[in-house]
Scaffold this motif. Structure first.
Motif, PDB file in Angstrom:
ATOM      1  N   THR A  44       0.849  -1.182   0.000  1.00 25.73           N
ATOM      2  CA  THR A  44       0.000   0.000   0.000  1.00 25.73           C
ATOM      3  C   THR A  44       0.887   1.234   0.000  1.00 25.73           C
ATOM      4  O   THR A  44       1.807   1.338   0.806  1.00 25.73           O
ATOM      5  CB  THR A  44      -0.916   0.016   1.234  1.00 25.73           C
ATOM      6  OG1 THR A  44      -1.712  -1.176   1.221  1.00 25.73           O
ATOM      7  CG2 THR A  44      -1.836   1.216   1.212  1.00 25.73           C
ATOM      8  N   LYS A  46       1.046   5.544  -0.080  1.00 26.58           N
ATOM      9  CA  LYS A  46       0.294   6.744   0.262  1.00 26.58           C
ATOM     10  C   LYS A  46       0.906   7.920  -0.479  1.00 26.58           C
ATOM     11  O   LYS A  46       2.092   8.204  -0.312  1.00 26.58           O
ATOM     12  CB  LYS A  46       0.346   6.969   1.764  1.00 26.58           C
ATOM     13  CG  LYS A  46      -0.701   7.904   2.286  1.00 26.58           C
ATOM     14  CD  LYS A  46      -0.642   7.960   3.786  1.00 26.58           C
ATOM     15  CE  LYS A  46      -1.988   7.546   4.327  1.00 26.58           C
ATOM     16  NZ  LYS A  46      -2.091   7.721   5.756  1.00 26.58           N
ATOM     17  N   GLU A  48       1.104  11.864  -0.897  1.00 27.64           N
ATOM     18  CA  GLU A  48       0.825  13.048  -0.086  1.00 27.64           C
ATOM     19  C   GLU A  48       0.674  14.312  -0.929  1.00 27.64           C
ATOM     20  O   GLU A  48       0.139  15.304  -0.458  1.00 27.64           O
ATOM     21  CB  GLU A  48       1.950  13.264   0.937  1.00 27.64           C
ATOM     22  CG  GLU A  48       2.204  12.073   1.835  1.00 27.64           C
ATOM     23  CD  GLU A  48       1.145  11.883   2.901  1.00 27.64           C
ATOM     24  OE1 GLU A  48       0.460  12.853   3.243  1.00 27.64           O
ATOM     25  OE2 GLU A  48       1.010  10.743   3.381  1.00 27.64           O
ATOM     26  N   SER A  70      -4.388  12.884   1.498  1.00 26.87           N
ATOM     27  CA  SER A  70      -3.588  11.787   0.952  1.00 26.87           C
ATOM     28  C   SER A  70      -4.482  10.841   0.173  1.00 26.87           C
ATOM     29  O   SER A  70      -5.692  10.793   0.372  1.00 26.87           O
ATOM     30  CB  SER A  70      -2.866  11.031   2.073  1.00 26.87           C
ATOM     31  OG  SER A  70      -3.798  10.417   2.908  1.00 26.87           O
ATOM     32  N   SER A  72      -4.582   6.738  -0.901  1.00 26.79           N
ATOM     33  CA  SER A  72      -4.030   5.425  -0.611  1.00 26.79           C
ATOM     34  C   SER A  72      -4.181   4.532  -1.848  1.00 26.79           C
ATOM     35  O   SER A  72      -5.281   4.382  -2.379  1.00 26.79           O
ATOM     36  CB  SER A  72      -4.759   4.817   0.580  1.00 26.79           C
ATOM     37  OG  SER A  72      -4.287   3.530   0.827  1.00 26.79           O
ATOM     38  N   LYS A  74      -3.114   0.709  -3.775  1.00 30.55           N
ATOM     39  CA  LYS A  74      -2.630  -0.655  -3.603  1.00 30.55           C
ATOM     40  C   LYS A  74      -2.009  -1.107  -4.921  1.00 30.55           C
ATOM     41  O   LYS A  74      -2.627  -0.996  -5.978  1.00 30.55           O
ATOM     42  CB  LYS A  74      -3.776  -1.592  -3.233  1.00 30.55           C
ATOM     43  CG  LYS A  74      -3.331  -3.009  -2.995  1.00 30.55           C
ATOM     44  CD  LYS A  74      -4.459  -3.891  -2.578  1.00 30.55           C
ATOM     45  CE  LYS A  74      -3.940  -5.287  -2.336  1.00 30.55           C
ATOM     46  NZ  LYS A  74      -5.003  -6.205  -2.000  1.00 30.55           N
ATOM     47  N   GLU A 111      -7.548   2.939  -3.287  1.00 26.80           N
ATOM     48  CA  GLU A 111      -8.336   2.410  -2.171  1.00 26.80           C
ATOM     49  C   GLU A 111      -9.158   3.502  -1.507  1.00 26.80           C
ATOM     50  O   GLU A 111     -10.331   3.314  -1.250  1.00 26.80           O
ATOM     51  CB  GLU A 111      -7.411   1.735  -1.158  1.00 26.80           C
ATOM     52  CG  GLU A 111      -6.821   0.444  -1.665  1.00 26.80           C
ATOM     53  CD  GLU A 111      -6.024  -0.272  -0.607  1.00 26.80           C
ATOM     54  OE1 GLU A 111      -5.366   0.402   0.219  1.00 26.80           O
ATOM     55  OE2 GLU A 111      -6.058  -1.510  -0.598  1.00 26.80           O
ATOM     56  N   SER A 112      -8.524   4.642  -1.207  1.00 25.64           N
ATOM     57  CA  SER A 112      -9.273   5.698  -0.532  1.00 25.64           C
ATOM     58  C   SER A 112      -8.613   7.051  -0.749  1.00 25.64           C
ATOM     59  O   SER A 112      -7.416   7.137  -0.988  1.00 25.64           O
ATOM     60  CB  SER A 112      -9.375   5.424   0.965  1.00 25.64           C
ATOM     61  OG  SER A 112      -8.104   5.547   1.566  1.00 25.64           O
ATOM     62  N   SER A 114      -8.403  10.604   1.368  1.00 19.69           N
ATOM     63  CA  SER A 114      -8.711  11.123   2.710  1.00 19.69           C
ATOM     64  C   SER A 114      -8.194  12.546   2.865  1.00 19.69           C
ATOM     65  O   SER A 114      -7.166  12.914   2.316  1.00 19.69           O
ATOM     66  CB  SER A 114      -8.106  10.228   3.784  1.00 19.69           C
ATOM     67  OG  SER A 114      -6.712  10.143   3.629  1.00 19.69           O
TER      68      SER A 114
END
Length: 121
Positions: A44, A46, A48, A70, A72, A74, A111-112, A114
């Motif tokens: 995973t 991240k 920024e 951020s 995310s 995979k 994945e996400s 945020s």
């Protein structure tokens, strides 16, 4: 007629991030091919460097980056792009050069997204 799109696509959630020297438009639960990343499969990552975030509430624009935002990702696989033929010829000089190139790519799944520690998608 009923809408069959996922909730993230209906609301138009997306983020524009900076990765590998390029700006990429990312939507949740979709995969993308980006320049090769130094990561193993199923890792995973991240990111920024988020330039813009759009969610159901509105748009957040960074100056230059959105604070505490951020994305995310995979890593699904490492691939190679399609072959591109580079052909150079100088007329009247009998000089020809033919080269092939395949870009090294990494396929990632978003994945996400945020902002401020809370996942918006």
């Amino acid at each position: 007629m009923a809408d069959t799109k996922p909730a993230a696509e209906q609301s138009g959630t997306y983020a524009i991030v900076e990765a590998s020297g390029t700006q990429i438009w990312l939507q949740p639960n979709r995969y993308y091919d980006i320049d090769r990343l130094q990561a193993e499969v199923d890792d995973t990552i991240k990111l920024e460097n988020v330039l813009l975030v759009k969610d159901g509430k509105g748009t957040t624009l960074g100056q230059p980056y959105v604070k505490e935002a951020s994305v995310s990702l995979k890593v699904m696989a490492h691939r190679r792009g399609p072959k591109v033929i580079v052909y150079k010829m100088r007329p009247k000089k009998k000089t020809r050069r033919k080269n092939g190139h395949r870009q090294e790519l990494t396929r990632v799944m978003v994945e996400s997204i945020s902002v401020g520690g809370k996942a918006i998608s």
